[in-house]
Design an enzyme around this catalytic site. Structure first.
Site, PDB file in Angstrom:
ATOM      1  N   ASN A  11       0.923  -1.373  -0.161  1.00 32.55           N
ATOM      2  CA  ASN A  11      -0.021  -0.035   0.416  1.00 32.55           C
ATOM      3  C   ASN A  11       1.279   1.477  -0.010  1.00 32.55           C
ATOM      4  O   ASN A  11       1.732   2.134   1.387  1.00 32.55           O
ATOM      5  CB  ASN A  11      -0.915  -0.249   1.202  1.00 32.55           C
ATOM      6  CG  ASN A  11      -1.439   0.995   1.448  1.00 32.55           C
ATOM      7  OD1 ASN A  11      -2.088   1.898   0.234  1.00 32.55           O
ATOM      8  ND2 ASN A  11      -2.618   1.676   2.562  1.00 32.55           N
ATOM      9  N   PHE A  12       1.070   2.575  -1.095  1.00 29.20           N
ATOM     10  CA  PHE A  12       1.606   2.880  -1.388  1.00 29.20           C
ATOM     11  C   PHE A  12       1.123   4.646  -0.260  1.00 29.20           C
ATOM     12  O   PHE A  12       2.217   4.750  -0.503  1.00 29.20           O
ATOM     13  CB  PHE A  12       1.632   3.778  -3.047  1.00 29.20           C
ATOM     14  CG  PHE A  12       2.627   2.508  -3.800  1.00 29.20           C
ATOM     15  CD1 PHE A  12       2.824   1.080  -3.368  1.00 29.20           C
ATOM     16  CD2 PHE A  12       3.223   3.042  -4.660  1.00 29.20           C
ATOM     17  CE1 PHE A  12       3.876  -0.057  -3.974  1.00 29.20           C
ATOM     18  CE2 PHE A  12       3.931   2.379  -5.590  1.00 29.20           C
ATOM     19  CZ  PHE A  12       3.991   0.902  -5.295  1.00 29.20           C
ATOM     20  N   LYS A  13       0.290   4.102   0.308  1.00 29.30           N
ATOM     21  CA  LYS A  13      -0.555   5.257   1.624  1.00 29.30           C
ATOM     22  C   LYS A  13       0.340   6.547   0.298  1.00 29.30           C
ATOM     23  O   LYS A  13      -0.274   6.633  -1.022  1.00 29.30           O
ATOM     24  CB  LYS A  13       0.289   5.749   2.015  1.00 29.30           C
ATOM     25  CG  LYS A  13       0.012   3.820   3.309  1.00 29.30           C
ATOM     26  CD  LYS A  13      -0.190   4.000   4.187  1.00 29.30           C
ATOM     27  CE  LYS A  13      -0.876   2.947   4.969  1.00 29.30           C
ATOM     28  NZ  LYS A  13      -0.088   2.706   6.578  1.00 29.30           N
ATOM     29  N   HIS A  95      -9.610   1.830   5.076  1.00 28.58           N
ATOM     30  CA  HIS A  95      -8.979   1.763   5.869  1.00 28.58           C
ATOM     31  C   HIS A  95      -8.516   1.963   7.043  1.00 28.58           C
ATOM     32  O   HIS A  95      -9.470   2.569   6.326  1.00 28.58           O
ATOM     33  CB  HIS A  95      -7.545   1.449   4.824  1.00 28.58           C
ATOM     34  CG  HIS A  95      -5.827   1.724   5.507  1.00 28.58           C
ATOM     35  ND1 HIS A  95      -5.451   2.443   6.787  1.00 28.58           N
ATOM     36  CD2 HIS A  95      -4.804   0.564   4.745  1.00 28.58           C
ATOM     37  CE1 HIS A  95      -4.762   2.005   6.775  1.00 28.58           C
ATOM     38  NE2 HIS A  95      -3.864   0.829   5.907  1.00 28.58           N
ATOM     39  N   GLU A 143      -5.876  -5.314  10.110  1.00 25.14           N
ATOM     40  CA  GLU A 143      -4.434  -4.412  10.737  1.00 25.14           C
ATOM     41  C   GLU A 143      -5.079  -3.901  12.634  1.00 25.14           C
ATOM     42  O   GLU A 143      -6.126  -3.084  12.418  1.00 25.14           O
ATOM     43  CB  GLU A 143      -4.276  -3.775  10.048  1.00 25.14           C
ATOM     44  CG  GLU A 143      -4.246  -3.983   8.520  1.00 25.14           C
ATOM     45  CD  GLU A 143      -3.905  -2.918   7.591  1.00 25.14           C
ATOM     46  OE1 GLU A 143      -2.732  -3.109   6.660  1.00 25.14           O
ATOM     47  OE2 GLU A 143      -3.955  -1.683   7.995  1.00 25.14           O
ATOM     48  N   ILE A 148       0.046  -0.335  13.395  1.00 26.04           N
ATOM     49  CA  ILE A 148       0.795   0.316  11.416  1.00 26.04           C
ATOM     50  C   ILE A 148       1.334   1.794  11.910  1.00 26.04           C
ATOM     51  O   ILE A 148       1.793   2.308  12.721  1.00 26.04           O
ATOM     52  CB  ILE A 148      -1.021   0.871  10.938  1.00 26.04           C
ATOM     53  CG1 ILE A 148      -2.113  -0.319  11.285  1.00 26.04           C
ATOM     54  CG2 ILE A 148      -0.197   1.806  10.116  1.00 26.04           C
ATOM     55  CD1 ILE A 148      -3.259   0.420  10.310  1.00 26.04           C
ATOM     56  N   GLY A 182       3.207  -2.885  10.747  1.00 24.29           N
ATOM     57  CA  GLY A 182       4.422  -3.282  11.719  1.00 24.29           C
ATOM     58  C   GLY A 182       5.344  -4.280  10.482  1.00 24.29           C
ATOM     59  O   GLY A 182       6.324  -4.617  11.167  1.00 24.29           O
ATOM     60  N   SER A 204       5.056   0.941   5.366  1.00 25.79           N
ATOM     61  CA  SER A 204       6.300   1.326   5.322  1.00 25.79           C
ATOM     62  C   SER A 204       7.345   0.521   5.129  1.00 25.79           C
ATOM     63  O   SER A 204       8.355   1.310   5.372  1.00 25.79           O
ATOM     64  CB  SER A 204       5.980   2.076   6.940  1.00 25.79           C
ATOM     65  OG  SER A 204       6.269   1.171   7.728  1.00 25.79           O
TER      66      SER A 204
HETATM   67  O1  G3P Z   1      -2.010  -0.722   4.981  1.00 24.22           O
HETATM   68  C1  G3P Z   1      -0.842  -1.407   4.704  1.00 24.22           C
HETATM   69  C2  G3P Z   1      -0.855  -0.373   6.313  1.00 24.22           C
HETATM   70  O2  G3P Z   1      -2.093  -0.133   7.398  1.00 24.22           O
HETATM   71  C3  G3P Z   1       0.354  -1.414   7.063  1.00 24.22           C
HETATM   72  O3  G3P Z   1       1.247  -0.108   7.792  1.00 24.22           O
HETATM   73  O4  G3P Z   1       3.286   1.237   7.639  1.00 24.22           O
HETATM   74  O5  G3P Z   1       1.938  -0.776   9.437  1.00 24.22           O
HETATM   75  O6  G3P Z   1       2.935  -1.478   6.930  1.00 24.22           O
HETATM   76  P1  G3P Z   1       2.872  -0.211   7.324  1.00 24.22           P
END
Ligand code: G3P
Length: 223
Positions: A11-13, A95, A143, A148, A182, A204
């Protein structure tokens, strides 16, 4: 287009590394890792970037958002038909950074299905995942919001959430469960799969990495 399992969805956000020209660069890296490993990798980009990215790479492109509106008098809505026409194969919905009212979510899932868009519906916890499963989306991604963007993965901090979601969802239907939050290492990915997840939704760990290609190669090596 089908999403093969196990899958890594990046997810590039709206990280600056994941939008516009940078989205092109990152999408090409994801495609390269897929082409060299044949492992399943999909990407989720902003609605504004769907067209440029879908025209650039051969891996599946999802939109980060879709509204449930039908074609008509709606200003600013991101609608299913338009996403399909611009090359998206699916969409994230609900999300934790883009939550939907439950009736709106149900309609969005139906609209995606009617337009043959793959729905990847996020849930913050087991209970929400269970409720969402009754709408029969194509995928559910659990999630825990507090993890996150952090450095402790859901598979380490809350393994019971992954296992509990898989059990609860599979009582309702044969819907693949992904997990995220995470996830930074291949060990995190491996543990998630052992707990019953059939893929990872992450951001991330790849988008903000100084070497996304290396991280991606490592992560998909456990598929
Ligand atoms: O959409 C995936 C996201 O919410 C998880 O984010 O940065 O924890 O991999 P991250």
């Amino acid at each position: 287009m089908k999403l093969e399992l196990p899958i890594l969805i990046v997810n590039f956000k709206t990280y600056k590394e994941g939008i516009g020209l940078n989205a092109e660069k990152l999408a090409r890296i994801c495609e390269k890792v897929h082409l060299q490993t044949q492992k399943s990798i999909a990407i989720s980009v902003t609605p504004a970037d769907v067209n440029r990215i879908a025209n650039l790479v051969s891996i599946p492109v999802l939109s980060q958002h879709m509204d449930p509106d039908e074609p008509g008098s709606h200003t600013g809505s991101v609608i299913a038909e338009d996403l399909v026409d611009n090359g998206a194969v699916g969409t994230l919905l609900n999300h934790s950074e883009d939550q939907y009212r439950i009736d709106v979510l149900e309609k969005a899932i139906d609209r995606a299905r009617d337009c043959k868009l793959i729905s990847v519906v996020c849930a913050n916890n087991i209970e929400i995942a269970e409720a969402v499963a009754t709408f029969h989306p194509d995928f559910i991604a659990v999630e825990p919001p507090e993890l996150i963007g952090g450095d402790i993965s859901v598979s380490t901090a809350k393994p019971e959430v992954i296992k509990g979601t898989v059990d609860a969802v599979h009582k309702i239907g044969d819907i693949p469960v992904l997990c995220g939050a995470g996830v930074k290492t291949k060990e995190d990915v491996k543990k998630s799969l052992e707990l019953g997840a059939q893929g990872i939704l992450l951001s991330s760990g790849v988008v903000k990495s100084s070497n996304p290609e290396k991280v991606l190669f490592e992560m998909v090596s456990v598929f």
